[in-house]
Design a protein around this motif. Structure first.
Motif, PDB file in Angstrom:
ATOM      1  N   ILE A   1      18.419  42.785  75.038  1.00 49.05           N
ATOM      2  CA  ILE A   1      17.724  43.688  75.946  1.00 49.05           C
ATOM      3  C   ILE A   1      16.302  43.171  76.122  1.00 49.05           C
ATOM      4  O   ILE A   1      15.613  42.899  75.136  1.00 49.05           O
ATOM      5  CB  ILE A   1      17.690  45.123  75.383  1.00 49.05           C
ATOM      6  N   ARG A   2      15.863  43.044  77.356  1.00 49.30           N
ATOM      7  CA  ARG A   2      14.500  42.590  77.625  1.00 49.30           C
ATOM      8  C   ARG A   2      13.825  43.542  78.600  1.00 49.30           C
ATOM      9  O   ARG A   2      14.418  43.911  79.620  1.00 49.30           O
ATOM     10  CB  ARG A   2      14.497  41.178  78.217  1.00 49.30           C
ATOM     11  N   GLY A   3      12.617  43.952  78.265  1.00 48.14           N
ATOM     12  CA  GLY A   3      11.869  44.822  79.153  1.00 48.14           C
ATOM     13  C   GLY A   3      10.546  45.207  78.540  1.00 48.14           C
ATOM     14  O   GLY A   3      10.336  45.057  77.331  1.00 48.14           O
ATOM     15  N   PRO A   4       9.627  45.729  79.366  1.00 46.46           N
ATOM     16  CA  PRO A   4       8.279  46.067  78.901  1.00 46.46           C
ATOM     17  C   PRO A   4       8.194  47.468  78.280  1.00 46.46           C
ATOM     18  O   PRO A   4       7.384  48.298  78.691  1.00 46.46           O
ATOM     19  CB  PRO A   4       7.442  45.956  80.173  1.00 46.46           C
TER      20      PRO A   4
ATOM     21  N   THR B   1       6.276  41.457  79.052  1.00 46.86           N
ATOM     22  CA  THR B   1       5.162  42.051  79.792  1.00 46.86           C
ATOM     23  C   THR B   1       5.722  42.561  81.126  1.00 46.86           C
ATOM     24  O   THR B   1       6.843  42.191  81.532  1.00 46.86           O
ATOM     25  CB  THR B   1       4.060  41.026  80.074  1.00 46.86           C
ATOM     26  N   VAL B   2       4.946  43.367  81.808  1.00 42.50           N
ATOM     27  CA  VAL B   2       5.389  43.862  83.115  1.00 42.50           C
ATOM     28  C   VAL B   2       5.593  42.690  84.075  1.00 42.50           C
ATOM     29  O   VAL B   2       6.587  42.639  84.817  1.00 42.50           O
ATOM     30  CB  VAL B   2       4.368  44.868  83.688  1.00 42.50           C
ATOM     31  N   GLU B   3       4.693  41.744  84.035  1.00 42.91           N
ATOM     32  CA  GLU B   3       4.802  40.573  84.923  1.00 42.91           C
ATOM     33  C   GLU B   3       6.065  39.786  84.610  1.00 42.91           C
ATOM     34  O   GLU B   3       6.781  39.337  85.520  1.00 42.91           O
ATOM     35  CB  GLU B   3       3.571  39.678  84.774  1.00 42.91           C
ATOM     36  N   GLU B   4       6.356  39.594  83.320  1.00 40.99           N
ATOM     37  CA  GLU B   4       7.571  38.877  82.938  1.00 40.99           C
ATOM     38  C   GLU B   4       8.817  39.636  83.374  1.00 40.99           C
ATOM     39  O   GLU B   4       9.820  39.023  83.782  1.00 40.99           O
ATOM     40  CB  GLU B   4       7.592  38.678  81.419  1.00 40.99           C
ATOM     41  N   ALA B   5       8.765  40.966  83.308  1.00 41.26           N
ATOM     42  CA  ALA B   5       9.924  41.768  83.692  1.00 41.26           C
ATOM     43  C   ALA B   5      10.236  41.604  85.177  1.00 41.26           C
ATOM     44  O   ALA B   5      11.404  41.433  85.565  1.00 41.26           O
ATOM     45  CB  ALA B   5       9.678  43.235  83.357  1.00 41.26           C
TER      46      ALA B   5
ATOM     47  N   ARG C   1      13.688  39.433  86.836  1.00 39.65           N
ATOM     48  CA  ARG C   1      14.662  40.161  87.650  1.00 39.65           C
ATOM     49  C   ARG C   1      14.650  39.717  89.108  1.00 39.65           C
ATOM     50  O   ARG C   1      15.447  40.204  89.921  1.00 39.65           O
ATOM     51  CB  ARG C   1      14.389  41.672  87.558  1.00 39.65           C
ATOM     52  N   ALA C   2      13.776  38.786  89.432  1.00 40.14           N
ATOM     53  CA  ALA C   2      13.629  38.356  90.822  1.00 40.14           C
ATOM     54  C   ALA C   2      14.901  37.710  91.364  1.00 40.14           C
ATOM     55  O   ALA C   2      15.203  37.825  92.566  1.00 40.14           O
ATOM     56  CB  ALA C   2      12.463  37.388  90.946  1.00 40.14           C
ATOM     57  N   HIS C   3      15.682  37.068  90.477  1.00 40.78           N
ATOM     58  CA  HIS C   3      16.855  36.332  90.959  1.00 40.78           C
ATOM     59  C   HIS C   3      17.966  37.245  91.469  1.00 40.78           C
ATOM     60  O   HIS C   3      18.892  36.777  92.138  1.00 40.78           O
ATOM     61  CB  HIS C   3      17.408  35.432  89.838  1.00 40.78           C
TER      62      HIS C   3
ATOM     63  N   VAL D   1      12.092  48.263  86.294  1.00 46.46           N
ATOM     64  CA  VAL D   1      10.974  47.895  85.415  1.00 46.46           C
ATOM     65  C   VAL D   1      10.234  49.138  84.931  1.00 46.46           C
ATOM     66  O   VAL D   1       9.872  49.248  83.752  1.00 46.46           O
ATOM     67  CB  VAL D   1      10.018  46.925  86.133  1.00 46.46           C
ATOM     68  N   SER D   2      10.021  50.092  85.817  1.00 50.82           N
ATOM     69  CA  SER D   2       9.236  51.271  85.432  1.00 50.82           C
ATOM     70  C   SER D   2       9.976  52.168  84.446  1.00 50.82           C
ATOM     71  O   SER D   2       9.338  52.965  83.750  1.00 50.82           O
ATOM     72  CB  SER D   2       8.805  52.063  86.666  1.00 50.82           C
ATOM     73  N   SER D   3      11.291  52.046  84.345  1.00 54.03           N
ATOM     74  CA  SER D   3      12.004  52.815  83.314  1.00 54.03           C
ATOM     75  C   SER D   3      11.566  52.345  81.924  1.00 54.03           C
ATOM     76  O   SER D   3      11.361  53.165  81.014  1.00 54.03           O
ATOM     77  CB  SER D   3      13.519  52.686  83.476  1.00 54.03           C
ATOM     78  N   TYR D   4      11.377  51.049  81.760  1.00 55.41           N
ATOM     79  CA  TYR D   4      10.859  50.513  80.499  1.00 55.41           C
ATOM     80  C   TYR D   4       9.397  50.909  80.299  1.00 55.41           C
ATOM     81  O   TYR D   4       8.985  51.242  79.185  1.00 55.41           O
ATOM     82  CB  TYR D   4      10.977  48.988  80.485  1.00 55.41           C
ATOM     83  N   GLU D   5       8.632  50.849  81.379  1.00 55.35           N
ATOM     84  CA  GLU D   5       7.222  51.233  81.271  1.00 55.35           C
ATOM     85  C   GLU D   5       7.080  52.691  80.859  1.00 55.35           C
ATOM     86  O   GLU D   5       6.158  53.054  80.108  1.00 55.35           O
ATOM     87  CB  GLU D   5       6.523  51.000  82.603  1.00 55.35           C
TER      88      GLU D   5
END
Length: 254
Positions: A134-137, A197-201, A205-207, A219-223
């Motif tokens: 699992i990866r996320g900010p 980090t948020v930037e890394e997240a 996910r851009a792909h 992303v904001s769910s992790y934030e």
């Protein structure tokens, strides 16, 4: 007459199974954005379980359409499946949709009950990528995730006792019995967790090529976890069902 929307989904399906006399509504019957169609589908209904629609850039408008259809059809009460901490400025962007929907329901003058569920326990294993991580900010924030079964049981209780007025104009926070960090979630599920980090997240996910609003929701769910907005543990599941909320279960061995 009780109507259950999302009757093919995880929550609506469970509620419909528990209430065999309820009217089951799916997208095949009417889309939320189709106000006249929804109005026809709700004819004769007194209490409506409004399961929130799938995430979209127009979800608030779609919810308002469904609520307006309920008013036009003579529905007297709406039980709305909302989200924990719904607010106009909450960190989780999709949570803001729920707040706006709640406000529209309040404005109608109908009876209402809001069931604000935390993240689904069943969703947490799906956060892990193909490599089992699992990866996320989310940092070391905590989440009090709740099971589909507990949400559905709460909805059934509120729907079947709506005529008593006991749950009228009430908001309930539906959570599991504990708030866990994603480190603890991962350990229980037998997967890994690596904070981003948020930037890394956003970059990782851009792909997927998903719309910007959808990626922001992911992303904001992790934030929101990192900000502590999903950490509160409530006893509302037990208050509504008479039994404790289910803890997060380890994954079964394959």
């Amino acid at each position: 007459m009780i109507a259950v929307t999302g009757a093919n989904g995880q929550i609506g399906g469970r509620v419909a199974a528990a209430l065999p006399d309820a009217r089951r509504l799916t997208r095949m019957d009417a889309e939320y954005r189709d106000t006249p169609g929804m109005r026809r589908a709700l004819d004769g209904v007194e209490t409506l379980l409004l399961v929130s629609g799938r995430e979209s850039k127009d979800r608030v408008a779609e919810h308002r359409s469904a609520v307006d259809a309920a008013v036009g059809a003579g529905v007297r009460r709406i039980v709305y499946l909302s989200f924990a901490g719904a607010a106009p400025d909450c960190t989780f962007t999709f949570g803001r949709d729920h707040w706006h929907t709640e406000q529209h329901i309040r404005s109608t003058g109908l009876g209402w009950t809001f069931l604000r569920d935390n993240l689904y326990q069943e969703m947490l294993p799906k956060l892990a990528g193909p490599d089992g991580v699992i990866r996320g900010p989310a940092g070391d924030g905590r989440v009090a995730a709740v099971s589909h079964d507990d949400i559905a049981a709460c909805a059934v209780e509120v729907l079947t006792n709506a005529d008593t007025g006991r749950y009228e104009q009430q908001t309930y926070d539906l959570t599991g019995p504990e708030a866990l960090t994603l480190h603890e979630v991962a350990a229980r599920l037998g997967v890994g967790y690596e904070p981003e980090t948020v930037e890394e997240a956003y970059a990782s996910r851009a792909h997927y090529g998903a719309p910007a609003f959808e990626v922001a929701g992911w992303v904001s769910s992790y934030e929101a976890i990192a900000a502590g907005e999903l950490a509160a543990v409530s006893g509302d599941v037990q208050r509504l069902t008479g039994r404790p909320a289910k803890p997060l279960q380890p994954l079964s061995p394959r």
